[in-house]
Design a protein around this motif. Structure first.
Motif, PDB file in Angstrom:
ATOM      1  N   LYS A  53       0.829  -1.212   0.000  1.00 25.19           N
ATOM      2  CA  LYS A  53       0.000   0.000   0.000  1.00 25.19           C
ATOM      3  C   LYS A  53       0.863   1.262   0.000  1.00 25.19           C
ATOM      4  CE  LYS A  53      -4.226  -2.031   1.751  1.00 25.19           C
ATOM      5  NZ  LYS A  53      -5.075  -2.313   2.894  1.00 25.19           N
ATOM      6  N   PHE A  94      -5.694  -6.128  -4.638  1.00 25.07           N
ATOM      7  CA  PHE A  94      -5.878  -6.370  -3.203  1.00 25.07           C
ATOM      8  C   PHE A  94      -6.049  -7.863  -2.916  1.00 25.07           C
ATOM      9  CE2 PHE A  94      -6.606  -2.158  -1.175  1.00 25.07           C
ATOM     10  CZ  PHE A  94      -6.392  -1.377  -2.309  1.00 25.07           C
ATOM     11  N   VAL A  99     -13.201  -6.515  -2.179  1.00 26.75           N
ATOM     12  CA  VAL A  99     -12.889  -5.103  -1.943  1.00 26.75           C
ATOM     13  C   VAL A  99     -12.718  -4.378  -3.279  1.00 26.75           C
ATOM     14  CG1 VAL A  99     -10.929  -3.671  -1.251  1.00 26.75           C
ATOM     15  CG2 VAL A  99     -11.879  -5.332   0.346  1.00 26.75           C
ATOM     16  N   PHE A 102     -16.242  -3.524  -6.832  1.00 24.15           N
ATOM     17  CA  PHE A 102     -17.335  -2.786  -6.188  1.00 24.15           C
ATOM     18  C   PHE A 102     -18.399  -2.324  -7.177  1.00 24.15           C
ATOM     19  CE2 PHE A 102     -13.455  -0.248  -6.664  1.00 24.15           C
ATOM     20  CZ  PHE A 102     -13.858   0.607  -7.682  1.00 24.15           C
ATOM     21  N   PRO A 104     -21.327  -2.734 -10.359  1.00 23.08           N
ATOM     22  CA  PRO A 104     -22.419  -3.703 -10.549  1.00 23.08           C
ATOM     23  C   PRO A 104     -22.049  -4.902 -11.426  1.00 23.08           C
ATOM     24  CG  PRO A 104     -23.197  -1.455 -10.939  1.00 23.08           C
ATOM     25  CD  PRO A 104     -21.710  -1.380 -10.810  1.00 23.08           C
ATOM     26  N   PHE A 146     -21.018 -10.761  -7.230  1.00 24.05           N
ATOM     27  CA  PHE A 146     -21.429 -11.766  -6.241  1.00 24.05           C
ATOM     28  C   PHE A 146     -21.858 -13.088  -6.869  1.00 24.05           C
ATOM     29  CE2 PHE A 146     -24.968  -8.605  -6.471  1.00 24.05           C
ATOM     30  CZ  PHE A 146     -25.844  -9.367  -7.225  1.00 24.05           C
ATOM     31  N   GLU A 147     -21.903 -13.133  -8.206  1.00 28.50           N
ATOM     32  CA  GLU A 147     -22.258 -14.388  -8.870  1.00 28.50           C
ATOM     33  C   GLU A 147     -21.009 -15.217  -9.201  1.00 28.50           C
ATOM     34  OE1 GLU A 147     -25.792 -14.007 -11.823  1.00 28.50           O
ATOM     35  OE2 GLU A 147     -24.672 -12.136 -11.924  1.00 28.50           O
TER      36      GLU A 147
ATOM     37  N   ILE B  38     -30.937 -12.712  -6.957  1.00 26.76           N
ATOM     38  CA  ILE B  38     -29.859 -13.071  -7.895  1.00 26.76           C
ATOM     39  C   ILE B  38     -30.375 -14.109  -8.889  1.00 26.76           C
ATOM     40  CG2 ILE B  38     -27.598 -14.177  -8.081  1.00 26.76           C
ATOM     41  CD1 ILE B  38     -27.121 -13.102  -5.213  1.00 26.76           C
ATOM     42  N   ALA B 191     -25.670   1.274  -6.099  1.00 28.75           N
ATOM     43  CA  ALA B 191     -25.051   0.062  -6.652  1.00 28.75           C
ATOM     44  C   ALA B 191     -24.141  -0.596  -5.623  1.00 28.75           C
ATOM     45  CB  ALA B 191     -24.248   0.416  -7.903  1.00 28.75           C
ATOM     46  N   TYR B 194     -26.174  -2.262  -2.799  1.00 25.81           N
ATOM     47  CA  TYR B 194     -26.709  -3.555  -3.232  1.00 25.81           C
ATOM     48  C   TYR B 194     -25.601  -4.605  -3.269  1.00 25.81           C
ATOM     49  CZ  TYR B 194     -29.188  -7.004  -6.050  1.00 25.81           C
ATOM     50  OH  TYR B 194     -29.784  -8.148  -6.496  1.00 25.81           O
ATOM     51  N   ARG B 195     -24.422  -4.161  -3.737  1.00 25.58           N
ATOM     52  CA  ARG B 195     -23.290  -5.073  -3.871  1.00 25.58           C
ATOM     53  C   ARG B 195     -22.831  -5.583  -2.491  1.00 25.58           C
ATOM     54  NH1 ARG B 195     -19.875  -8.181  -3.836  1.00 25.58           N
ATOM     55  NH2 ARG B 195     -17.700  -8.093  -4.498  1.00 25.58           N
ATOM     56  N   TYR B 196     -22.728  -4.662  -1.521  1.00 24.80           N
ATOM     57  CA  TYR B 196     -22.098  -5.034  -0.251  1.00 24.80           C
ATOM     58  C   TYR B 196     -23.075  -5.492   0.821  1.00 24.80           C
ATOM     59  CZ  TYR B 196     -17.655  -3.783  -2.158  1.00 24.80           C
ATOM     60  OH  TYR B 196     -16.543  -3.773  -2.948  1.00 24.80           O
ATOM     61  N   PHE B 198     -25.250  -7.640   0.472  1.00 24.43           N
ATOM     62  CA  PHE B 198     -25.280  -9.087   0.292  1.00 24.43           C
ATOM     63  C   PHE B 198     -24.101  -9.739   1.017  1.00 24.43           C
ATOM     64  CE2 PHE B 198     -24.216 -12.772  -2.416  1.00 24.43           C
ATOM     65  CZ  PHE B 198     -25.369 -13.484  -2.207  1.00 24.43           C
ATOM     66  N   LEU B 199     -22.946  -9.111   0.878  1.00 26.32           N
ATOM     67  CA  LEU B 199     -21.727  -9.622   1.510  1.00 26.32           C
ATOM     68  C   LEU B 199     -21.829  -9.542   3.039  1.00 26.32           C
ATOM     69  CD1 LEU B 199     -19.142 -10.526  -0.004  1.00 26.32           C
ATOM     70  CD2 LEU B 199     -18.126  -8.375   0.692  1.00 26.32           C
ATOM     71  N   MET B 242     -14.043  -2.593   5.732  1.00 26.68           N
ATOM     72  CA  MET B 242     -14.215  -2.915   4.317  1.00 26.68           C
ATOM     73  C   MET B 242     -14.438  -1.641   3.494  1.00 26.68           C
ATOM     74  SD  MET B 242     -16.481  -5.712   2.457  1.00 26.68           S
ATOM     75  CE  MET B 242     -15.209  -6.747   1.823  1.00 26.68           C
ATOM     76  N   ASP B 245     -11.194  -0.113   2.851  1.00 21.12           N
ATOM     77  CA  ASP B 245     -10.451  -0.860   1.825  1.00 21.12           C
ATOM     78  C   ASP B 245     -10.999  -0.586   0.431  1.00 21.12           C
ATOM     79  OD1 ASP B 245      -8.773  -1.914   3.681  1.00 21.12           O
ATOM     80  OD2 ASP B 245      -9.786  -3.849   3.839  1.00 21.12           O
ATOM     81  N   VAL B 246     -12.342  -0.540   0.333  1.00 19.55           N
ATOM     82  CA  VAL B 246     -12.971  -0.290  -0.970  1.00 19.55           C
ATOM     83  C   VAL B 246     -12.555   1.099  -1.472  1.00 19.55           C
ATOM     84  CG1 VAL B 246     -15.178   0.087  -2.165  1.00 19.55           C
ATOM     85  CG2 VAL B 246     -14.921  -1.838  -0.606  1.00 19.55           C
TER      86      VAL B 246
END
Lengths: 272, 293
Positions: A53, A94, A99, A102, A104, A146-147, B38, B191, B194-196, B198-199, B242, B245-246
């Protein structure tokens, strides 16, 4: 006349302390030159990720001095144009792909970097296609992160950095949590990128992959400083050094009635 | 032990099994809902009529139709609109049985229950008299029509919204929001949420499972409350780490605070046709219906 490769990173006594208490790095002196493939070996918590980093300009060293592409990192950070050029030339992957992914879709994530650098849309599209092709994930372009499986996420994360077409690639534990097949596919890809002339610094504690992805090895000690620096053959054959760095451990077992101890790689079982 | 004895012992053993707690059950439900979301993306990848349309045209068309459904006051017009929605679903390879059930069992039933008391207490035209011992209930015809319109309006609107989601990838829905002048930053926040989310939910479920695997006896309410509070704290700190980090991952790829995005959409004649037809249907639903009635 011997031409010397240009230095990419020059670290002089670099240290980093989190929240003024926890020391993450201490007195790092290191020079990495253009086209070098370097493995940063160290146990968990030895400061590998922090060092990456710092090299990517995300953390500013709390002590010491860092020069990148022969310019002072402070001067780079102060100039917007220079910062853009810096991020165009250095890409960090990373450890946790979640992370990094991010957006869609995978396509959006791969396009993110080139778009932020203000490149023309036609160039962004070309780079997205090239990076997806390089990682063999064209079919995942419209998929949501996520898929994806763990290996697919890792490849997508690398593609999202490759689209920047960086000269330097910083990889943080690229093979962590991958099944053996995916791991070796990824190792081959990293080795191929090295053969193409990219400067690659890979932080890992996976000793198996080191001879394939690196020409030089830097070992980080548990005191967060550099313990050794040399060729993979020399470093990997030095059991005492690897034990000291907590990368292998002394394993005691019996052959018939005779007790026998030898160095044993962490996370692996010899002979099986 | 005989088979009968063994099978008799099973329910007894099951009855002693620990029941899932409220929070655990809620989290599992939310997580499975998102997984279903999903799964519904698979519908969006089918080669149907609506799936082939430009998402921006679809979003605008559906928004216009939903507004029209909300403004409509005539039940035959609403029935007609709902019929059109079903036709659109059918030619878009959507399972009609599942689609109808999803809307009517949820929203139809809910809105029906909400509006039910009004048919007894408002209106002028008596339709039915129900004697109930000491008192009686009167169903009013005009109130019944008003209730039917309400339920139809809700179901037509919800059907339109569900059809949009089923035939459009969530990423495209979000990107299309920009057509409606919604700022890039807000679309990005949606967006990423919705993405995170879920995580984070998966992490929460994993924490509950890890705890469950170590529990051998029923814990007290106090212990459960303490555990929930500490889990919320852990999740919060993980989410914060997180998010840092993102943000670093964004900075590492040249993010300077202003979001740049890419859209590969192209409006084709069929998309313009869909949009025009929707505006026409919407106008008919609102104005035409009144003139006709």
């Amino acid at each position: 006349m011997v031409t010397r490769a240009a230095p990419i990173f020059e670290l002089y006594g670099v240290g980093y302390t989190y929240s003024r208490k926890q020391v993450a790095l201490d007195g790092i002196n290191l020079t990495v030159v253009e086209g070098e493939t370097l493995a940063l070996l160290g146990a968990n918590g030895s400061g590998k990720s922090t060092l990456l980093k710092i090299l990517d300009g995300l953390y500013t060293p709390t002590t010491g001095h860092l020069r990148v592409f022969e310019s002072d990192i402070q001067a780079v950070a102060a100039d917007l144009e220079e910062t853009h050029r810096f991020h165009r030339r250095i890409g960090l992957v990373f450890q946790d792909p979640d992370v990094q992914l991010f957006s869609p879709t995978v396509g959006d994530d791969v396009a993110f970097g080139p778009l932020q650098l203000g490149l023309a849309l036609s160039e962004v599209r070309r780079r997205v296609e090239a990076a997806l092709g390089q990682m063999g994930i064209e079919h995942l372009r419209d998929r949501a992160p996520f898929e994806l499986s763990g290996g697919e996420k890792k490849r997508a994360a690398i593609a999202s950095v490759l689209s920047l077409e960086p000269d330097v690639l910083l990889l943080d534990e690229p093979t962590a949590s991958l099944d053996p097949r995916t791991k070796w596919v990824l190792v081959d890809m990293i080795a191929e990128l090295g053969r193409q002339g990219k400067t690659i610094i890979t932080a890992t504690h996976d000793l198996e992959i080191v001879p394939i992805i690196a020409q030089r090895v830097v070992v980080m000690g548990e005191d967060r400083s550099i313990l050794a620096d040399g060729a993979p053959e020399r470093i990997l054959s030095d059991d005492a050094l690897l034990v000291e760095a907590n990368l292998i451990h002394e394993h005691l077992h019996r052959h018939a009635t005779v007790a026998h101890a030898h160095a044993h790689e962490v996370d692996a079982h010899h002979g099986l | 032990m005989t088979t009968e004895q063994a099978s008799a012992a099973v329910p007894q053993a099951n009855s002693r099994r620990l029941k899932p707690g409220f929070v655990e059950k809620t989290l599992a439900d939310i997580s499975s809902s998102i997984e279903r979301a999903i799964f519904s993306e698979e519908n969006a990848r089918k080669e149907g009529f609506l799936q082939r349309r430009d998402p921006r045209a679809k979003l605008l068309a559906f928004v216009v139709l939903i507004i029209a459904a909300g403004l409509s006051r005539e039940w035959p017009v609403l029935v007609g609109l709902y019929g059109l929605v079903l036709v659109a679903a059918a030619i878009s390879s959507i399972d009609l049985g599942l689609f109808i059930k999803r809307v009517w069992l949820g929203m139809g039933l809910f809105s029906g229950v909400v509006i039910l008391p009004s048919i007894f207490f408002i209106g002028h035209r008596e339709l039915l008299h129900i004697p109930l011992g000491f008192f009686s209930l009167t169903v009013h015809g005009d109130a019944l029509v008003a209730a039917a319109i309400f339920v139809l309006r809700v179901c037509a609107s919800v059907s339109l919204a569900i059809l949009l989601i089923l035939t459009t990838k969530w990423a495209d829905v979000l990107k299309s929001l920009r057509v409606m002048r919604i700022p890039n930053a807000l679309v990005l926040v949606l967006a990423m949420t919705y993405r995170y989310i879920f995580l984070v939910l998966h992490t929460a479920n994993a924490m509950f499972l890890a705890r469950k695997s170590r529990i051998v006896a029923r814990t007290s309410g106090r212990e459960q409350r303490w555990w929930i509070v500490s889990s919320v704290g852990v999740l919060m700190s993980r989410s914060l780490r997180m998010s840092e980090d993102v943000y670093q991952a964004m900075l590492a790829r040249g993010f300077q605070g202003e979001m740049q995005t890419i859209d590969d959409y192209r409006m084709r004649p069929a998309d313009w046709l869909l949009l025009s037809a929707s505006i026409l249907v919407a106008a008919t639903t609102v104005a035409g219906g009144r003139l006709w009635w």
